[in-house]
Design a protein around this motif. Sequence first.
Motif, PDB file in Angstrom:
ATOM      1  N   THR A 149       6.955  13.833  11.545  1.00  0.00           N
ATOM      2  CA  THR A 149       5.960  12.904  10.992  1.00  0.00           C
ATOM      3  C   THR A 149       5.810  13.077   9.486  1.00  0.00           C
ATOM      4  O   THR A 149       5.041  12.345   8.860  1.00  0.00           O
ATOM      5  CB  THR A 149       4.593  13.111  11.665  1.00  0.00           C
ATOM      6  OG1 THR A 149       4.159  14.467  11.437  1.00  0.00           O
ATOM      7  CG2 THR A 149       4.676  12.847  13.158  1.00  0.00           C
ATOM      8  N   ASP A 150       6.544  14.050   8.906  1.00  0.00           N
ATOM      9  CA  ASP A 150       6.433  14.317   7.469  1.00  0.00           C
ATOM     10  C   ASP A 150       7.672  13.849   6.710  1.00  0.00           C
ATOM     11  O   ASP A 150       7.991  14.368   5.643  1.00  0.00           O
ATOM     12  CB  ASP A 150       6.181  15.801   7.214  1.00  0.00           C
ATOM     13  CG  ASP A 150       7.234  16.704   7.867  1.00  0.00           C
ATOM     14  OD1 ASP A 150       8.077  16.182   8.623  1.00  0.00           O
ATOM     15  OD2 ASP A 150       7.197  17.924   7.625  1.00  0.00           O
ATOM     16  N   VAL A 151       8.373  12.861   7.272  1.00  0.00           N
ATOM     17  CA  VAL A 151       9.542  12.272   6.617  1.00  0.00           C
ATOM     18  C   VAL A 151       9.373  10.759   6.587  1.00  0.00           C
ATOM     19  O   VAL A 151       9.118  10.138   7.621  1.00  0.00           O
ATOM     20  CB  VAL A 151      10.847  12.637   7.366  1.00  0.00           C
ATOM     21  CG1 VAL A 151      12.054  11.976   6.697  1.00  0.00           C
ATOM     22  CG2 VAL A 151      11.038  14.154   7.420  1.00  0.00           C
ATOM     23  N   LEU A 152       9.507  10.170   5.379  1.00  0.00           N
ATOM     24  CA  LEU A 152       9.471   8.717   5.229  1.00  0.00           C
ATOM     25  C   LEU A 152      10.899   8.199   5.122  1.00  0.00           C
ATOM     26  O   LEU A 152      11.729   8.794   4.420  1.00  0.00           O
ATOM     27  CB  LEU A 152       8.681   8.323   3.979  1.00  0.00           C
ATOM     28  CG  LEU A 152       7.229   8.813   3.905  1.00  0.00           C
ATOM     29  CD1 LEU A 152       6.586   8.346   2.603  1.00  0.00           C
ATOM     30  CD2 LEU A 152       6.418   8.345   5.099  1.00  0.00           C
TER      31      LEU A 152
ATOM     32  N   VAL B 218      12.507  10.498   2.314  1.00  0.00           N
ATOM     33  CA  VAL B 218      11.624  11.217   1.394  1.00  0.00           C
ATOM     34  C   VAL B 218      10.776  12.190   2.196  1.00  0.00           C
ATOM     35  O   VAL B 218      10.166  11.810   3.200  1.00  0.00           O
ATOM     36  CB  VAL B 218      10.725  10.252   0.598  1.00  0.00           C
ATOM     37  CG1 VAL B 218       9.736  11.027  -0.278  1.00  0.00           C
ATOM     38  CG2 VAL B 218      11.564   9.317  -0.262  1.00  0.00           C
ATOM     39  N   THR B 219      10.737  13.442   1.757  1.00  0.00           N
ATOM     40  CA  THR B 219       9.908  14.449   2.399  1.00  0.00           C
ATOM     41  C   THR B 219       9.576  15.516   1.357  1.00  0.00           C
ATOM     42  O   THR B 219       9.750  15.282   0.161  1.00  0.00           O
ATOM     43  CB  THR B 219      10.617  15.034   3.638  1.00  0.00           C
ATOM     44  OG1 THR B 219       9.733  15.915   4.311  1.00  0.00           O
ATOM     45  CG2 THR B 219      11.910  15.737   3.271  1.00  0.00           C
ATOM     46  N   SER B 220       9.121  16.698   1.812  1.00  0.00           N
ATOM     47  CA  SER B 220       8.719  17.738   0.856  1.00  0.00           C
ATOM     48  C   SER B 220       9.315  19.100   1.159  1.00  0.00           C
ATOM     49  O   SER B 220       8.887  20.102   0.570  1.00  0.00           O
ATOM     50  CB  SER B 220       7.187  17.839   0.794  1.00  0.00           C
ATOM     51  OG  SER B 220       6.630  16.705   0.160  1.00  0.00           O
TER      52      SER B 220
ATOM     53  N   SER C 176       0.832  -1.196   0.000  1.00  0.00           N
ATOM     54  CA  SER C 176       0.000   0.000   0.000  1.00  0.00           C
ATOM     55  C   SER C 176       0.870   1.250   0.000  1.00  0.00           C
ATOM     56  O   SER C 176       2.048   1.210   0.367  1.00  0.00           O
ATOM     57  CB  SER C 176      -0.914  -0.002   1.231  1.00  0.00           C
ATOM     58  OG  SER C 176      -0.138  -0.065   2.415  1.00  0.00           O
ATOM     59  N   PRO C 177       0.321   2.401  -0.373  1.00  0.00           N
ATOM     60  CA  PRO C 177       1.076   3.648  -0.343  1.00  0.00           C
ATOM     61  C   PRO C 177       1.257   4.167   1.081  1.00  0.00           C
ATOM     62  O   PRO C 177       0.570   3.735   2.010  1.00  0.00           O
ATOM     63  CB  PRO C 177       0.210   4.597  -1.173  1.00  0.00           C
ATOM     64  CG  PRO C 177      -1.166   4.046  -1.068  1.00  0.00           C
ATOM     65  CD  PRO C 177      -1.024   2.561  -0.957  1.00  0.00           C
ATOM     66  N   LEU C 178       2.196   5.091   1.233  1.00  0.00           N
ATOM     67  CA  LEU C 178       2.410   5.785   2.497  1.00  0.00           C
ATOM     68  C   LEU C 178       2.137   7.272   2.294  1.00  0.00           C
ATOM     69  O   LEU C 178       2.494   7.849   1.259  1.00  0.00           O
ATOM     70  CB  LEU C 178       3.844   5.579   2.994  1.00  0.00           C
ATOM     71  CG  LEU C 178       4.244   4.151   3.375  1.00  0.00           C
ATOM     72  CD1 LEU C 178       5.722   4.113   3.766  1.00  0.00           C
ATOM     73  CD2 LEU C 178       3.383   3.622   4.507  1.00  0.00           C
ATOM     74  N   ARG C 179       1.541   7.897   3.303  1.00  0.00           N
ATOM     75  CA  ARG C 179       1.159   9.309   3.214  1.00  0.00           C
ATOM     76  C   ARG C 179       1.790  10.113   4.345  1.00  0.00           C
ATOM     77  O   ARG C 179       2.062   9.588   5.417  1.00  0.00           O
ATOM     78  CB  ARG C 179      -0.359   9.461   3.264  1.00  0.00           C
ATOM     79  CG  ARG C 179      -1.081   8.801   2.102  1.00  0.00           C
ATOM     80  CD  ARG C 179      -2.594   8.884   2.251  1.00  0.00           C
ATOM     81  NE  ARG C 179      -3.264   8.320   1.091  1.00  0.00           N
ATOM     82  CZ  ARG C 179      -3.508   7.031   0.924  1.00  0.00           C
ATOM     83  NH1 ARG C 179      -3.157   6.167   1.872  1.00  0.00           N
ATOM     84  NH2 ARG C 179      -4.104   6.593  -0.168  1.00  0.00           N
ATOM     85  N   TYR C 180       2.002  11.380   4.077  1.00  0.00           N
ATOM     86  CA  TYR C 180       2.426  12.309   5.114  1.00  0.00           C
ATOM     87  C   TYR C 180       1.848  13.685   4.783  1.00  0.00           C
ATOM     88  O   TYR C 180       1.501  13.973   3.635  1.00  0.00           O
ATOM     89  CB  TYR C 180       3.952  12.376   5.234  1.00  0.00           C
ATOM     90  CG  TYR C 180       4.670  12.832   3.983  1.00  0.00           C
ATOM     91  CD1 TYR C 180       4.940  14.179   3.758  1.00  0.00           C
ATOM     92  CD2 TYR C 180       5.093  11.913   3.022  1.00  0.00           C
ATOM     93  CE1 TYR C 180       5.600  14.610   2.616  1.00  0.00           C
ATOM     94  CE2 TYR C 180       5.759  12.323   1.883  1.00  0.00           C
ATOM     95  CZ  TYR C 180       6.006  13.676   1.685  1.00  0.00           C
ATOM     96  OH  TYR C 180       6.655  14.099   0.549  1.00  0.00           O
ATOM     97  N   VAL C 181       1.745  14.532   5.795  1.00  0.00           N
ATOM     98  CA  VAL C 181       1.205  15.880   5.630  1.00  0.00           C
ATOM     99  C   VAL C 181       2.362  16.867   5.606  1.00  0.00           C
ATOM    100  O   VAL C 181       3.183  16.918   6.528  1.00  0.00           O
ATOM    101  CB  VAL C 181       0.225  16.225   6.770  1.00  0.00           C
ATOM    102  CG1 VAL C 181      -0.243  17.677   6.643  1.00  0.00           C
ATOM    103  CG2 VAL C 181      -0.972  15.276   6.757  1.00  0.00           C
ATOM    104  N   TYR C 182       2.425  17.660   4.535  1.00  0.00           N
ATOM    105  CA  TYR C 182       3.444  18.689   4.415  1.00  0.00           C
ATOM    106  C   TYR C 182       2.806  20.057   4.635  1.00  0.00           C
ATOM    107  O   TYR C 182       1.966  20.495   3.855  1.00  0.00           O
ATOM    108  CB  TYR C 182       4.123  18.634   3.045  1.00  0.00           C
ATOM    109  CG  TYR C 182       4.874  19.895   2.687  1.00  0.00           C
ATOM    110  CD1 TYR C 182       5.780  20.478   3.582  1.00  0.00           C
ATOM    111  CD2 TYR C 182       4.682  20.528   1.458  1.00  0.00           C
ATOM    112  CE1 TYR C 182       6.453  21.646   3.271  1.00  0.00           C
ATOM    113  CE2 TYR C 182       5.356  21.694   1.135  1.00  0.00           C
ATOM    114  CZ  TYR C 182       6.232  22.247   2.039  1.00  0.00           C
ATOM    115  OH  TYR C 182       6.900  23.415   1.739  1.00  0.00           O
TER     116      TYR C 182
END
Length: 300
Positions: free
Chosen positions: A88-91, A187-189, A50-56
Amino acid sequence: MEAPPIYYSHSNSDRWRYTDQWPPSGVNYMTLTLHNNGTLESDPPSPKESPLRYVYDPQHPVQTLGGRNLMVPGGSMDQRPVEPPHRTDVLVYTTAKIEKDVEIAGDVTVVLHASSTAKDTDFIAKLIDVHPDGSSMLVLDGVIRAMYRKSAREPVPLKPGGIHKFTIHLGDISHVFKAGHRIQVDVTSSNFPRRARNTNSGNPLYTADTKENIVVATNTIYHDPEHPSYLMLPVLATRMHRLFEGTARIKTPEGIYEGPCQLYTLPTAAYLHFKNRWMKWRPVETSFEGDAERSRYGGK
């Protein structure tokens, strides 16, 4: 030119290296897949991943720690302060401990299949060397602004929720991941202040966005076979040159030199280094009676 055309710094060593092409001969690209359980492996993605999500949130960007910087402190710095559980916004995707040294030389690329709820956003990828003591030391990082994924001149806004392919070029390097270390991709934004924050507004580049233009985005990274995300490493599988050190007696226009020298044998030529000067021999094809044609180094 008499000298080898490329002279580059090699990590884990105080000796510089010479080569006649970049990436050096002997580089094979190894693909490591980003899996949704946080691992980085050579195995292809599973259909069930499944995909992974984060809030930027552009108002709370990830702080820059090291890198190729001029205005802020640079170099290889520990990334743990900007990784989970602090953010919490870094994979984070990590290999198992590697059993033998992995030497890379060339350009490093991360490919993401991703989507966003915003019209525009950034995707940042970091290549990290995890040491046995747990420190996450930055090797390289790169960025792509989503609206400019197809062209650096013509922005194409994202369709919110649409899955797109993003190729992030991290740059060129010579580095050795030592046995017992682990290879990691974050991975982040955002990476501020090294990278200007993307407000996610979808406005053209260099627009003076205000606080009212800021959009909080949910960004998603995919891991399935149709939408794989992966790291491409230029692994130097074999050393394609040999270095011989000793003494030589050489006739030069200035007279006879006799003393220390180094001989570098590269795929396109052999280079003799002595007394801060170079002599070059190109390989020539010579036919020997009863033998197949073979290559020998001949004079210019």
